[in-house]
Design a protein around this motif. Structure first.
Motif, PDB file in Angstrom:
ATOM      1  N   PRO A 358       0.835  -1.211   0.000  1.00 38.27           N
ATOM      2  CA  PRO A 358       0.000   0.000   0.000  1.00 38.27           C
ATOM      3  C   PRO A 358       0.870   1.262   0.000  1.00 38.27           C
ATOM      4  CG  PRO A 358      -0.741  -1.573   1.652  1.00 38.27           C
ATOM      5  CD  PRO A 358       0.572  -2.084   1.171  1.00 38.27           C
ATOM      6  N   ALA A 359       0.486   2.246  -0.761  1.00 37.98           N
ATOM      7  CA  ALA A 359       1.269   3.483  -0.897  1.00 37.98           C
ATOM      8  C   ALA A 359       1.038   4.392   0.305  1.00 37.98           C
ATOM      9  CB  ALA A 359       0.913   4.190  -2.194  1.00 37.98           C
ATOM     10  N   THR A 360       1.446   3.893   1.477  1.00 30.94           N
ATOM     11  CA  THR A 360       1.268   4.662   2.709  1.00 30.94           C
ATOM     12  C   THR A 360       2.627   4.924   3.343  1.00 30.94           C
ATOM     13  OG1 THR A 360       1.028   2.670   4.069  1.00 30.94           O
ATOM     14  CG2 THR A 360      -0.978   3.608   3.099  1.00 30.94           C
ATOM     15  N   LEU A 361       2.672   5.904   4.225  1.00 29.82           N
ATOM     16  CA  LEU A 361       3.921   6.249   4.895  1.00 29.82           C
ATOM     17  C   LEU A 361       4.419   5.107   5.771  1.00 29.82           C
ATOM     18  CD1 LEU A 361       6.033   8.440   5.410  1.00 29.82           C
ATOM     19  CD2 LEU A 361       4.599   9.273   7.295  1.00 29.82           C
ATOM     20  N   SER A 362       3.510   4.429   6.469  1.00 30.35           N
ATOM     21  CA  SER A 362       3.919   3.322   7.338  1.00 30.35           C
ATOM     22  C   SER A 362       4.516   2.178   6.526  1.00 30.35           C
ATOM     23  CB  SER A 362       2.723   2.822   8.151  1.00 30.35           C
ATOM     24  OG  SER A 362       1.672   2.389   7.296  1.00 30.35           O
ATOM     25  N   THR A 363       3.983   1.935   5.338  1.00 28.64           N
ATOM     26  CA  THR A 363       4.530   0.881   4.479  1.00 28.64           C
ATOM     27  C   THR A 363       5.939   1.239   4.035  1.00 28.64           C
ATOM     28  OG1 THR A 363       2.334   0.315   3.666  1.00 28.64           O
ATOM     29  CG2 THR A 363       4.204  -0.406   2.340  1.00 28.64           C
ATOM     30  N   ILE A 364       6.153   2.492   3.667  1.00 29.74           N
ATOM     31  CA  ILE A 364       7.488   2.925   3.231  1.00 29.74           C
ATOM     32  C   ILE A 364       8.483   2.814   4.379  1.00 29.74           C
ATOM     33  CG2 ILE A 364       8.831   4.921   2.466  1.00 29.74           C
ATOM     34  CD1 ILE A 364       6.441   5.779   0.812  1.00 29.74           C
ATOM     35  N   ILE A 365       8.074   3.203   5.586  1.00 29.11           N
ATOM     36  CA  ILE A 365       8.969   3.093   6.744  1.00 29.11           C
ATOM     37  C   ILE A 365       9.331   1.632   7.004  1.00 29.11           C
ATOM     38  CG2 ILE A 365       9.129   3.397   9.242  1.00 29.11           C
ATOM     39  CD1 ILE A 365       7.434   5.931   8.931  1.00 29.11           C
ATOM     40  N   ALA A 366       8.329   0.747   6.970  1.00 34.99           N
ATOM     41  CA  ALA A 366       8.587  -0.680   7.184  1.00 34.99           C
ATOM     42  C   ALA A 366       9.539  -1.215   6.113  1.00 34.99           C
ATOM     43  CB  ALA A 366       7.274  -1.454   7.166  1.00 34.99           C
ATOM     44  N   GLY A 367       9.334  -0.798   4.868  1.00 28.69           N
ATOM     45  CA  GLY A 367      10.218  -1.235   3.795  1.00 28.69           C
ATOM     46  C   GLY A 367      11.635  -0.733   3.966  1.00 28.69           C
ATOM     47  N   LEU A 368      11.788   0.511   4.396  1.00 26.65           N
ATOM     48  CA  LEU A 368      13.125   1.070   4.623  1.00 26.65           C
ATOM     49  C   LEU A 368      13.834   0.364   5.770  1.00 26.65           C
ATOM     50  CD1 LEU A 368      12.369   4.881   4.210  1.00 26.65           C
ATOM     51  CD2 LEU A 368      13.767   3.477   2.693  1.00 26.65           C
ATOM     52  N   VAL A 369      13.081   0.024   6.833  1.00 25.46           N
ATOM     53  CA  VAL A 369      13.677  -0.688   7.969  1.00 25.46           C
ATOM     54  C   VAL A 369      14.192  -2.057   7.524  1.00 25.46           C
ATOM     55  CG1 VAL A 369      13.152  -1.818  10.161  1.00 25.46           C
ATOM     56  CG2 VAL A 369      12.376   0.523   9.744  1.00 25.46           C
ATOM     57  N   LEU A 370      13.396  -2.796   6.756  1.00 24.38           N
ATOM     58  CA  LEU A 370      13.838  -4.099   6.262  1.00 24.38           C
ATOM     59  C   LEU A 370      15.031  -3.957   5.313  1.00 24.38           C
ATOM     60  CD1 LEU A 370      10.412  -5.861   5.581  1.00 24.38           C
ATOM     61  CD2 LEU A 370      12.096  -6.461   7.342  1.00 24.38           C
ATOM     62  N   THR A 371      15.000  -2.968   4.442  1.00 23.68           N
ATOM     63  CA  THR A 371      16.102  -2.749   3.519  1.00 23.68           C
ATOM     64  C   THR A 371      17.384  -2.428   4.273  1.00 23.68           C
ATOM     65  OG1 THR A 371      14.569  -1.914   1.837  1.00 23.68           O
ATOM     66  CG2 THR A 371      16.898  -1.398   1.546  1.00 23.68           C
ATOM     67  N   GLY A 372      17.292  -1.570   5.278  1.00 22.92           N
ATOM     68  CA  GLY A 372      18.461  -1.230   6.073  1.00 22.92           C
ATOM     69  C   GLY A 372      18.997  -2.403   6.867  1.00 22.92           C
ATOM     70  N   ALA A 373      18.100  -3.172   7.465  1.00 23.48           N
ATOM     71  CA  ALA A 373      18.527  -4.339   8.244  1.00 23.48           C
ATOM     72  C   ALA A 373      19.258  -5.350   7.360  1.00 23.48           C
ATOM     73  CB  ALA A 373      17.320  -4.987   8.909  1.00 23.48           C
ATOM     74  N   GLY A 374      18.710  -5.614   6.182  1.00 28.24           N
ATOM     75  CA  GLY A 374      19.369  -6.529   5.261  1.00 28.24           C
ATOM     76  C   GLY A 374      20.699  -5.995   4.792  1.00 28.24           C
ATOM     77  N   ALA A 375      20.764  -4.691   4.522  1.00 27.92           N
ATOM     78  CA  ALA A 375      22.020  -4.082   4.074  1.00 27.92           C
ATOM     79  C   ALA A 375      23.093  -4.185   5.146  1.00 27.92           C
ATOM     80  CB  ALA A 375      21.789  -2.624   3.697  1.00 27.92           C
TER      81      ALA A 375
END
Length: 476
Positions: A358-375
Motif C-alpha cells: 500500500p502506498a502509505t507512509l507506514s509501508t514505506i517506513i517498514a520497507g526502509l527498515v527491512l532494507t536497512g537491516a538486510g544491508a
C-alpha cells in the motif's frame, strides 16, 4: 637493493579499539558524503540554479573519482604506508569540503566533489588495510570488520538526515563545511593514538593504471546515463564507448607488463572474495537507490522538508547498524551464505514492500527498515569475505577492491535509477497529473532495486557452493 618491510608493532587491546574508532570516524565521513546531497538537490536547484543533469553529476562526481582511483591508492598505500595515506586523505578531504561549501556555481561544486573523491579514495582503503594489520586475531577481526561495515552503511544511510538537518537551519554549503572540524579532530586523534607509519619501499605504484581505470569508468557512466535517457546524442555515446573500451584494454595490457600489478586478476580465484565483491556492489546499489528515490519523491510529491525526508530514510540507518555488528559477531557460527544471501532476501522483501505494498507512509517506513537491516548484514559480512580471503601481503589491493565495489554500486545506482526515474516520469506524464506520475516513476524504479536484491541472493548461493565460516587466509 630493495628495502625490507618491517611488520607494524602490535597495539595493546584498548589501543586497537580506540584506533578503530578513529578509522571509523574517517570512514563515516566518506559514507555520509555519498548520500548527504540526496535531500539537498531541490535546494541546490533553487539556490545555485543547478539543472537536473548538473544535480546528478554533483552526486556522481564523488563516487566516480573514488571508484576510478581506489585500485591505485590501495597499492600506493602498500608502498608509502597506510597510516600516511590516511592522513593525506583527510587533508585532501577537508580542503575539498571547504571549497565545495563556498562554490559560486555548479561547475565549481562538481569540481570540488571530484576533489572530495580524491580524498575519499586516498583514505578509504587505508582504513581497511590498517584494520587488517591491527586485528590479527580472526574473531576480533571479524567483529572489527563488522563495525567497519556498520559505520560505512550507517554513514551512507544517515547522510540524507544530516543533510536535511543542516539545510533546515543553515545554507546549502553547510553540508560540506561540517566535514572540516571532523577532519581536524581525526588528524589530531590519529597523531596521538595511531600506530607509526610502516612504508614498504619494495612495493610499486603505477599512475597509468589508475588513469586508465578512471577513463574506463567515466566512459561507462556516460554510456549508462545516455541509454537511461533514451540516447539522442550518438556522438557523445560513441566517444564514451570508444574511450571506455580503449582505456579498459590499455589497463589490462598494462597489468600484464607490471611486476607488481595494480590489480592482479588471480585474486578473484577465491569464490568467497567474488561473492564479497558482487555482494558489496549490489548492496550499495539497492541501498543508495532506495534512499535517493525516496528522499526525492517525498520532497516533490508529499512536500516533505529536507529534514523530514532525511528523518524518514534514517529509519533504514537505525536498522542497519545493529545487524551489521551482529553479522560480524556471529559469522564464525552461522557462516557466510545465510548472512549474505539472507541479508539480500531481507532487502528484496523491504524494497518489494515499498514497490508493491500500500502506498502509505507506514509501508514505506517498514520497507526502509527491512532494507536497512538486510544491508547491514550484507555489508559487514561481504567486507569480511573480501579482506579475509586475500593474503596479508595484498591487503592494500583487497581493500581497494572492496572499496571499489562499494563505491561503484553507489555510482551505478545514481546513474541508472536516478536516470530512469525521469524517464518513467515522462512516460506517465501524458495521462496523469505530475504528482501521481512521479509516484508511479518512484514505485517502478524501486521495483528494479527489489529485483537486484533478489538476484544477488540467488547469485550468492550459486557462487559460494557451501557455507564457509572462515576465510581461506584467515590465519595468515
Amino acid at each position: 637493493m630493495a628495502l625490507q618491510h618491517t611488520p607494524p608493532p602490535t597495539l595493546r587491546h584498548s589501543q586497537r579499539w580506540l584506533f578503530l574508532a578513529i578509522l571509523s570516524l574517517g570512514l563515516f565521513m566518506v559514507g555520509v558524503d555519498n548520500s548527504i546531497l540526496y535531500t539537498a538537490l531541490p535546494t541546490l536547484e533553487a539556490q545555485l540554479n543547478t539543472t537536473e543533469l548538473q544535480g546528478l553529476w554533483t552526486i556522481n562526481a564523488y563516487p566516480l573519482v573514488v571508484s576510478a582511483l581506489l585500485l591505485g591508492t590501495g597499492t600506493l598505500g602498500d608502498k608509502i604506508g597506510h597510516r600516511r595515506m590516511f592522513d593525506i586523505g583527510l587533508l585532501i578531504f577537508g580542503t575539498a569540503s571547504a571549497i565545495a561549501a563556498f562554490s559560486p556555481n555548479p561547475a565549481t561544486l562538481i569540481t570540488a566533489r571530484g576533489l572530495l573523491g580524491i580524498g575519499a579514495a586516498t583514505l578509504m582503503p587505508a582504513t581497511l588495510a590498517l584494520l587488517r594489520h591491527t586485528f590479527t586475531d580472526v574473531r576480533e577481526r571479524n567483529i572489527a570488520i563488522g563495525i567497519w561495515g556498520s559505520v560505512a552503511t550507517l554513514g551512507a544511510a544517515i547522510g540524507p538526515l544530516i543533510g536535511g538537518l543542516l539545510l533546515e537551519h543553515f545554507w546549502w554549503g553547510s553540508v560540506f563545511l561540517i566535514n572540516v572540524p571532523v577532519v581536524i579532530f581525526t588528524l589530531i586523534a590519529t597523531f596521538a593514538l595511531g600506530p607509526a607509519n610502516q612504508p614498504n619501499q619494495s612495493k610499486q605504484w603505477d599512475f597509468l593504471s589508475s588513469f586508465y581505470a578512471m577513463i574506463a569508468m567515466a566512459g561507462l557512466v556516460i554510456i549508462i546515463k545516455e541509454f537511461a535517457h533514451a540516447p539522442t546524442d550518438y556522438l557523445v555515446l560513441g566517444c564514451a564507448l570508444i574511450a571506455a573500451l580503449i582505456a579498459g584494454v590499455l589497463f589490462q595490457r598494462r597489468q600484464a607488463t607490471l611486476a607488481q600489478p595494480t590489480l592482479s586478476w588471480d585474486i578473484f580465484n577465491n569464490r568467497l572474495l567474488v561473492v564479497g565483491v558482487t555482494g558489496a556492489g549490489f548492496g550499495m546499489f539497492v541501498l543508495a537507490g532506495t534512499e535517493l528515490l525516496t528522499t526525492q519523491r517525498m520532497q516533490i510529491t508529499q512536500h516533505f522538508s529536507p529534514l523530514e525526508a532525511g528523518l524518514l530514510v534514517a529509519s533504514g540507518a537505525l536498522a542497519a547498524f545493529p545487524t551489521s555488528v551482529l553479522g560480524g559477531a556471529i559469522l564464525h557460527r552461522v557462516g557466510f551464505t545465510p548472512l549474505i544471501a539472507g541479508g539480500f532476501f531481507v532487502m528484496s522483501t523491504g524494497t518489494g514492500l515499498i514497490a508493491f505494498g500500500p502506498a502509505t507512509l507506514s509501508t514505506i517506513i517498514a520497507g526502509l527498515v527491512l532494507t536497512g537491516a538486510g544491508a547491514g548484514l550484507v555489508m559487514s559480512v561481504t567486507s569480511t569475505a573480501i579482506i579475509g580471503s586475500a593474503p596479508a601481503s595484498r591487503s592494500g589491493m583487497a581493500s581497494s577492491v572492496e572499496a571499489v565495489s562499494y563505491e561503484f554500486g553507489t555510482l551505478l545506482s545514481v546513474a541508472i535509477l536516478g536516470s530512469l526515474s525521469p524517464w518513467f516520469y515522462n512516460r506517465y506524464l501524458n495521462t496523469q497529473p505530475s504528482a501521481p506520475a512521479y509516484d508511479a516513476a518512484y514505485f517502478s524504479t524501486i521495483t528494479i532495486a527489489a529485483l537486484a536484491a533478489l538476484s544477488a541472493a540467488v547469485l550468492t548461493v550459486i557462487i559460494i557452493k557451501g557455507n564457509p565460516k572462515e576465510t581461506e587466509y584467515a590465519h595468515e
